[in-house]
Design a protein around this motif. Structure first.
Motif, PDB file in Angstrom:
ATOM      1  N   VAL A  15       0.855  -1.185   0.000  1.00 52.69           N
ATOM      2  CA  VAL A  15       0.000   0.000   0.000  1.00 52.69           C
ATOM      3  C   VAL A  15       0.895   1.240   0.000  1.00 52.69           C
ATOM      4  N   PRO A  16       0.836   2.077  -1.034  1.00 51.61           N
ATOM      5  CA  PRO A  16       1.774   3.207  -1.135  1.00 51.61           C
ATOM      6  C   PRO A  16       1.783   4.123   0.076  1.00 51.61           C
ATOM      7  N   GLN A  17       0.622   4.360   0.689  1.00 52.43           N
ATOM      8  CA  GLN A  17       0.578   5.242   1.849  1.00 52.43           C
ATOM      9  C   GLN A  17       1.390   4.680   3.009  1.00 52.43           C
ATOM     10  N   VAL A  18       1.457   3.357   3.113  1.00 55.15           N
ATOM     11  CA  VAL A  18       2.257   2.727   4.162  1.00 55.15           C
ATOM     12  C   VAL A  18       3.738   2.791   3.810  1.00 55.15           C
ATOM     13  N   ALA A  23       7.622   3.709  -1.729  1.00 51.22           N
ATOM     14  CA  ALA A  23       6.543   3.132  -2.523  1.00 51.22           C
ATOM     15  C   ALA A  23       6.973   2.694  -3.931  1.00 51.22           C
ATOM     16  N   PRO A  24       7.799   3.495  -4.647  1.00 48.69           N
ATOM     17  CA  PRO A  24       8.162   3.081  -6.013  1.00 48.69           C
ATOM     18  C   PRO A  24       8.872   1.734  -6.088  1.00 48.69           C
ATOM     19  N   GLU A  25       9.488   1.295  -4.993  1.00 53.15           N
ATOM     20  CA  GLU A  25      10.227   0.036  -5.016  1.00 53.15           C
ATOM     21  C   GLU A  25       9.325  -1.175  -5.283  1.00 53.15           C
ATOM     22  N   LEU A  26       8.033  -1.038  -5.011  1.00 49.46           N
ATOM     23  CA  LEU A  26       7.104  -2.142  -5.236  1.00 49.46           C
ATOM     24  C   LEU A  26       6.110  -1.859  -6.365  1.00 49.46           C
ATOM     25  N   SER A  69      -7.967  -1.945   8.578  1.00 54.37           N
ATOM     26  CA  SER A  69      -7.321  -0.657   8.782  1.00 54.37           C
ATOM     27  C   SER A  69      -5.807  -0.817   8.729  1.00 54.37           C
ATOM     28  N   PHE A  70      -5.142   0.266   8.338  1.00 51.85           N
ATOM     29  CA  PHE A  70      -3.675   0.300   8.361  1.00 51.85           C
ATOM     30  C   PHE A  70      -3.172   1.256   9.442  1.00 51.85           C
ATOM     31  N   ARG A  71      -4.028   1.546  10.402  1.00 52.49           N
ATOM     32  CA  ARG A  71      -3.626   2.451  11.484  1.00 52.49           C
ATOM     33  C   ARG A  71      -2.484   1.848  12.304  1.00 52.49           C
ATOM     34  N   GLY A  72      -2.457   0.523  12.400  1.00 53.13           N
ATOM     35  CA  GLY A  72      -1.380  -0.120  13.135  1.00 53.13           C
ATOM     36  C   GLY A  72      -0.020   0.070  12.494  1.00 53.13           C
ATOM     37  N   PHE A  73      -0.036   0.537  11.243  1.00 54.55           N
ATOM     38  CA  PHE A  73       1.211   0.791  10.514  1.00 54.55           C
ATOM     39  C   PHE A  73       1.442   2.290  10.339  1.00 54.55           C
ATOM     40  N   GLY A  74       0.722   3.071  11.141  1.00 54.69           N
ATOM     41  CA  GLY A  74       0.941   4.513  11.156  1.00 54.69           C
ATOM     42  C   GLY A  74       0.243   5.286  10.063  1.00 54.69           C
ATOM     43  N   LEU A 102      -5.520  -9.783   4.752  1.00 49.69           N
ATOM     44  CA  LEU A 102      -6.799  -9.567   4.080  1.00 49.69           C
ATOM     45  C   LEU A 102      -7.092  -8.084   3.888  1.00 49.69           C
ATOM     46  N   ALA A 103      -6.531  -7.231   4.760  1.00 45.10           N
ATOM     47  CA  ALA A 103      -6.658  -5.790   4.548  1.00 45.10           C
ATOM     48  C   ALA A 103      -5.914  -5.380   3.277  1.00 45.10           C
ATOM     49  N   VAL A 104      -4.731  -5.967   3.059  1.00 42.76           N
ATOM     50  CA  VAL A 104      -3.995  -5.696   1.811  1.00 42.76           C
ATOM     51  C   VAL A 104      -4.804  -6.183   0.622  1.00 42.76           C
ATOM     52  N   ALA A 105      -5.424  -7.358   0.744  1.00 40.93           N
ATOM     53  CA  ALA A 105      -6.260  -7.874  -0.342  1.00 40.93           C
ATOM     54  C   ALA A 105      -7.434  -6.944  -0.613  1.00 40.93           C
ATOM     55  N   ALA A 106      -8.076  -6.451   0.456  1.00 43.71           N
ATOM     56  CA  ALA A 106      -9.195  -5.528   0.290  1.00 43.71           C
ATOM     57  C   ALA A 106      -8.742  -4.255  -0.418  1.00 43.71           C
ATOM     58  N   TRP A 107      -7.543  -3.778  -0.071  1.00 37.44           N
ATOM     59  CA  TRP A 107      -6.999  -2.590  -0.745  1.00 37.44           C
ATOM     60  C   TRP A 107      -6.802  -2.879  -2.236  1.00 37.44           C
ATOM     61  N   LEU A 108      -6.259  -4.047  -2.566  1.00 38.39           N
ATOM     62  CA  LEU A 108      -6.063  -4.405  -3.972  1.00 38.39           C
ATOM     63  C   LEU A 108      -7.394  -4.460  -4.716  1.00 38.39           C
ATOM     64  N   LEU A 109      -8.409  -5.046  -4.080  1.00 36.39           N
ATOM     65  CA  LEU A 109      -9.713  -5.157  -4.731  1.00 36.39           C
ATOM     66  C   LEU A 109     -10.344  -3.781  -4.922  1.00 36.39           C
TER      67      LEU A 109
END
Length: 242
Positions: A15-18, A23-26, A69-74, A102-109
């Motif tokens: 997730v680029p925001q994380v 971010a460009p590396e992925l 949520s990605f709050r746990g990752f700031g 599954l949060a990453v999957a939800a972001w992808l979807l």
């Protein structure tokens, strides 16, 4: 019956925001994930099931509309697994949060605008035995006439000295075999994965991949490997089956 599957890595850094400045590396991994999800949409499934690794609190089913949520990752970023629909499961959706995979999957979807079929999530534990994973996969494949899977998980975390699990000389070979099996849709090879070695190499995808193998038994799908790299010393793989 399983008609298509996409295999994607699940680091929150996808997730680029994380990832922020990194971010460009992925970018290449994100592009490959987009291509794999496009294949899922093209298969016109009646049901999409997202399977990913989870700690104890996140294991088990996650109905459509469950939030993450990605709050746990700031990062102040929320996601939702498919469209939120009223009815049975509303209380569970409000009480449980998606595990990170599954949060990453939800972001992808959400990123790809998924609206092609109902979607559900399943968090599986790293200790889940192969036979149980395969059985669960078979049950998933039998739930609808046309089932698709989005399978989240990382390969080893021991590819370099700076990797989360430090350098383990066995990691590159293990990951290469996984990449080969996913690219060839080799169900037997995935079912035979060494769970103990996978645990030692800090592989998060072993159980989800074996769920995929169980779902794919007898389906006659072919595979394509879309991405294979180890940024940060962790093996990230993207594959598409159809």
């Amino acid at each position: 019956m399983l008609v298509a599957a996409a295999v994607c890595p699940c680091p929150p850094l996808l997730v680029p925001q994380v990832a922020a400045g990194a971010a460009p590396e992925l970018d290449a991994a994100r592009a490959a994930c987009t291509d794999a999800l496009g294949l899922l949409a093209a298969s016109r499934p009646d049901l999409l099931v997202v399977v990913g690794p989870a700690e104890q609190s996140g294991r088990g089913p996650h109905p459509q509309g469950t939030r993450g949520s990605f709050r746990g990752f700031g990062v102040d970023l929320d996601v939702r697994l498919g469209e939120d629909k009223p009815g049975p499961g509303a209380a569970e959706r409000s009480a449980r949060e998606l595990p990170p995979s599954l949060a990453v999957a939800a972001w992808l979807l959400e990123r790809t605008g998924w609206s092609d079929a109902p979607v559900e999530g399943l968090g599986v534990g790293e200790p889940l035995e192969a036979e149980r994973c395969i059985h669960v996969g078979g049950e998933i494949a039998g739930r609808a006439e046309r089932v698709a899977l989005l399978v989240m998980g990382d390969a080893s975390a021991c590819r370099t000295l700076k990797a989360p699990g430090y350098l383990d000389e066995r990691a590159a070979g293990f990951d290469a075999e996984i990449a080969r099996a996913l690219g060839a849709a080799d169900v037997a090879a995935l079912e035979a994965l060494d769970a103990e070695l996978a645990h030692e190499l800090k592989v998060s995808g072993r159980a989800p991949w074996q769920v995929l193998a169980g779902a794919a038994e007898g389906a006659g799908l072919g595979g394509a490997l879309l991405y294979d790299d180890a940024p940060y010393g962790v093996g990230y793989l993207v594959a598409a089956w159809s």
